[in-house]
Design a protein around this motif. Structure first.
Motif, PDB file in Angstrom:
ATOM      1  N   SER A 282       0.814  -1.208   0.000  1.00  0.00           N
ATOM      2  CA  SER A 282       0.000   0.000   0.000  1.00  0.00           C
ATOM      3  C   SER A 282       0.850   1.262   0.000  1.00  0.00           C
ATOM      4  O   SER A 282       1.636   1.504   0.925  1.00  0.00           O
ATOM      5  N   GLU A 283       0.722   2.074  -1.057  1.00  0.00           N
ATOM      6  CA  GLU A 283       1.382   3.377  -1.186  1.00  0.00           C
ATOM      7  C   GLU A 283       2.905   3.302  -1.251  1.00  0.00           C
ATOM      8  O   GLU A 283       3.584   4.314  -1.072  1.00  0.00           O
ATOM      9  N   LEU A 284       3.465   2.117  -1.517  1.00  0.00           N
ATOM     10  CA  LEU A 284       4.918   1.988  -1.576  1.00  0.00           C
ATOM     11  C   LEU A 284       5.402   1.964  -3.020  1.00  0.00           C
ATOM     12  O   LEU A 284       4.781   1.351  -3.882  1.00  0.00           O
ATOM     13  N   ASN A 285       6.544   2.620  -3.228  1.00  0.00           N
ATOM     14  CA  ASN A 285       7.184   2.636  -4.539  1.00  0.00           C
ATOM     15  C   ASN A 285       8.691   2.673  -4.313  1.00  0.00           C
ATOM     16  O   ASN A 285       9.226   3.668  -3.838  1.00  0.00           O
ATOM     17  N   ALA A 286       9.345   1.559  -4.628  1.00  0.00           N
ATOM     18  CA  ALA A 286      10.788   1.422  -4.400  1.00  0.00           C
ATOM     19  C   ALA A 286      11.162   1.779  -2.965  1.00  0.00           C
ATOM     20  O   ALA A 286      11.982   2.671  -2.718  1.00  0.00           O
ATOM     21  N   PRO A 287      10.573   1.082  -1.975  1.00  0.00           N
ATOM     22  CA  PRO A 287      10.904   1.379  -0.576  1.00  0.00           C
ATOM     23  C   PRO A 287      12.359   1.063  -0.274  1.00  0.00           C
ATOM     24  O   PRO A 287      12.863   0.004  -0.644  1.00  0.00           O
ATOM     25  N   ARG A 288      13.030   1.986   0.414  1.00  0.00           N
ATOM     26  CA  ARG A 288      14.459   1.844   0.675  1.00  0.00           C
ATOM     27  C   ARG A 288      14.764   1.395   2.100  1.00  0.00           C
ATOM     28  O   ARG A 288      15.773   0.755   2.340  1.00  0.00           O
ATOM     29  N   ASP A 289      13.937   1.773   3.063  1.00  0.00           N
ATOM     30  CA  ASP A 289      14.285   1.465   4.441  1.00  0.00           C
ATOM     31  C   ASP A 289      13.043   1.285   5.287  1.00  0.00           C
ATOM     32  O   ASP A 289      11.964   1.789   4.954  1.00  0.00           O
TER      33      ASP A 289
END
Length: 333
Positions: free
Chosen positions: A143-150
């Motif tokens: 949900s609402e994530l795009n290329a999460p880094r951390d």
């Protein structure tokens, strides 16, 4: 990118891409290329290499150390591996999983659950790691994530830095990934460093606009920066760290310096110039004694400073023959 918690001094969390250094107690756990290495850093003037391993590691992107185990995710082979590090001279690999892993970028372990961000599938994945010989997939959310880094877990909430859509997203977690609670902050151009201060506020550095911001429950309280080299300006600030006295340390990578701010983001001083010789310092950590650890990336060095900014030690991977090849992360617990 790293997230750390100053509400619990000495317990901070950082996971970075593609390499990391995690300092826990007297030992430093270093990821370089495809290797986990252990160093004794109890005496910063005499850092001693211990065991190393390459088992199941291929472009490791995040590490978390808890009790006697190290949990490491790797990007190139889309995996999560558990290592027994109770004997620093004999690292033992346990279970290895690739289930639901898609370019993992960071990891945080809370209790018996490991939370891992997956950049390619734009998701946050939870694994049960209570049995180091049997990692079990629990669930995932995108949900609402795009290329999460951390990801950082505090209490019942997971804070995820979503690099691709410039925001920090909050999820409720209770042993597994739950529902999205809030978009803590939007319009954060390429967030790289996040620190949680003693009052529960967030300090965020963004490389897209070279600004450091402070939030309280989603409300912007202060900001400092913009592209430049004057005091209080930044060029690609990559990491932030909040010290025990509330001072904020910023890895001003493009300007090859560390800037020190007060809790309201006012400039105090900087560690720069020939004395320090930094070349693209990117990641920071503080230990319980107030010592600042700096990963000086292009110099392949780990530099240790006291609370006044004086150099205590320099661990130079080039001179000592160690594999500090463009290190990209550090954490102290």
């Amino acid at each position: 990118m790293c997230i750390r918690d100053s509400t619990n001094p000495g317990s901070v969390t950082t996971t970075t891409h593609p390499e990391s250094l995690f300092v826990a107690g007297r030992f430093a756990y270093v990821l370089t290329g495809s290797t986990l290495e252990i160093y004794d850093v109890s005496d910063p003037e005499n850092i001693v290499a211990r065991d190393s391993t390459t088992t199941n590691l291929d472009v490791p992107s995040g590490i978390y150390v808890a009790d006697k185990y190290a949990y490491i995710c790797s990007k190139a082979n889309n995996s999560l591996t558990v290592f027994d590090i109770s004997d620093p001279d004999n690292i033992v690999a346990h279970d290895f999983t690739t289930e639901s892993a898609s370019e993992p970028s960071s990891i945080h372990v809370q209790g018996n659950v490991a939370f891992v961000t997956m950049e390619t599938s734009d998701s946050l994945v939870a694994y049960d790691v209570s049995d180091p010989d049997n990692i079990v997939f629990l669930g995932a959310t995108s949900s609402e994530l795009n290329a999460p880094r951390d990801v950082f877990i505090s209490g019942r909430y997971a804070y995820v830095a979503s690099f691709g859509n410039d925001r920090l997203v909050v999820f409720q977690v209770d042993g597994a990934v739950g529902r999205r609670v809030d978009e803590y902050a939007r319009d954060l151009p390429s967030p790289e460093g996040v620190a949680i201060d003693r009052l529960g506020g967030l300090v965020v550095s963004t490389v897209g606009d070279s600004i450091v911001r402070r939030f309280d429950h989603g409300k912007l309280l202060a900001q400092l920066g913009g592209w430049g080299s004057a005091p209080g300006q930044f060029r690609r600030p990559h990491d932030v760290e909040v010290g025990p006295r509330g001072r904020i340390f910023v890895a001003d990578s493009g300007n090859h310096r560390i800037q020190v701010l007060d809790g309201k983001l006012n400039f105090i001083t900087q560690y720069a110039g020939h004395k320090y010789g930094f070349n693209d310092p990117k990641y920071l950590a503080l230990d319980k004694l107030g010592r600042l650890y700096v990963l000086d990336q292009n110099n392949n060095r780990l530099v240790v400073l006291d609370d006044k900014g004086e150099i205590l030690a320099v661990f130079d991977g080039n001179k000592l023959g160690a594999d500090l090849n463009r290190p990209e992360g550090i954490e102290v617990v």
